[in-house]
Design a protein around this motif. Structure first.
Motif, PDB file in Angstrom:
ATOM      1  N   GLU A 120      13.700  20.935 137.395  1.00 30.13           N
ATOM      2  CA  GLU A 120      13.208  21.767 138.495  1.00 30.13           C
ATOM      3  C   GLU A 120      13.794  21.343 139.843  1.00 30.13           C
ATOM      4  O   GLU A 120      13.901  22.138 140.759  1.00 30.13           O
ATOM      5  N   GLN A 121      14.185  20.083 139.960  1.00 30.74           N
ATOM      6  CA  GLN A 121      14.755  19.591 141.212  1.00 30.74           C
ATOM      7  C   GLN A 121      16.235  19.953 141.343  1.00 30.74           C
ATOM      8  O   GLN A 121      16.816  19.805 142.413  1.00 30.74           O
ATOM      9  N   HIS A 122      16.848  20.397 140.251  1.00 33.48           N
ATOM     10  CA  HIS A 122      18.262  20.772 140.250  1.00 33.48           C
ATOM     11  C   HIS A 122      18.394  22.160 139.631  1.00 33.48           C
ATOM     12  O   HIS A 122      19.049  22.319 138.605  1.00 33.48           O
ATOM     13  N   TYR A 135      26.676  17.581 138.524  1.00 33.82           N
ATOM     14  CA  TYR A 135      25.663  16.531 138.632  1.00 33.82           C
ATOM     15  C   TYR A 135      26.241  15.171 138.218  1.00 33.82           C
ATOM     16  O   TYR A 135      26.052  14.170 138.911  1.00 33.82           O
ATOM     17  N   SER A 174      10.878  25.896 133.941  1.00 34.56           N
ATOM     18  CA  SER A 174      10.912  24.494 134.377  1.00 34.56           C
ATOM     19  C   SER A 174      12.164  23.762 133.892  1.00 34.56           C
ATOM     20  O   SER A 174      12.595  22.789 134.503  1.00 34.56           O
ATOM     21  N   ASP A 204      14.139  16.174 135.214  1.00 39.06           N
ATOM     22  CA  ASP A 204      13.880  16.662 136.568  1.00 39.06           C
ATOM     23  C   ASP A 204      14.604  17.983 136.825  1.00 39.06           C
ATOM     24  O   ASP A 204      15.097  18.221 137.928  1.00 39.06           O
TER      25      ASP A 204
END
Length: 189
Positions: A85-87, A95, A148, A83
């Protein structure tokens, strides 16, 4: 009550584990990668039956706190890569601290000690496997893949890909027999 399960790293694994719990009539609130939240405590006999059934399916019921934490680290890092792209600009250290609520130095040292691989090398290995996967899909060009997965540039992606695989991404894409690594084995020597 939460049970921790080793080698549960994909949606397919999640479905297999769900089937095991359903087959043994053990009620659960939720099943996430690496853990099952039970509605009620289970007996020692049920735990043993689950242990055997999970082993047959290629999974392992875990009890050791260090092993559980290592699996939680792996799962968090796999999500971070999948994921990306979300971070977009989040450091992996931030994280992990956010997801696991432990000091990063402790997590990184424990991970390296137990797996023999640094957190950074584990992430790189998973990023390269994700690049391979996206190259196989042939839906994105190399620039889109780099974006991405939050690579700073296509050049950085390409040099890291070549360092890990020995091939350029373009050459890899042209290969007829593309070898991918089983997800559970990525990043572990």
């Amino acid at each position: 009550m939460i049970l921790h399960i080793k080698f549960m790293v994909s949606l397919c694994c999640k479905k297999i584990v769900q089937a095991v719990f359903d087959e043994h009539n053990i009620a659960y609130k939720s099943i996430e990668l690496g853990e099952v939240d039970l509605k009620n405590p289970i007996t020692t006999e049920q735990r043993e039956q689950l242990k055997i059934a999970l082993l047959k399916s290629g999974h392992e019921l875990m009890a050791d706190k260090r092993a559980i934490l290592i699996e939680r680290i792996k799962t968090a890092l796999i999500f971070l890569v999948r994921d990306a792209e979300q971070h977009p600009k989040m450091k992996h250290s931030d994280y992990l601290v956010q997801q696991l609520d432990y000091d990063y130095t402790y997590l990184a040292n424990l991970f390296s000690e137990v797996t023999g691989v640094t957190v950074e090398h584990f992430i790189i290995a998973h990023r390269i496997e994700r690049v391979k996967e996206l190259l196989l899909y042939d839906e994105l060009n190399l620039t889109q893949i780099a974006e991405s997965l939050n690579y700073s540039s296509v050049g950085h992606l390409s040099s890291q890909f070549k360092k890990v695989t020995g091939l350029t991404p373009t050459y890899y894409k042209k290969l007829k027999h593309k070898k991918r690594i089983i997800l559970e084995d990525v990043g572990i020597v």
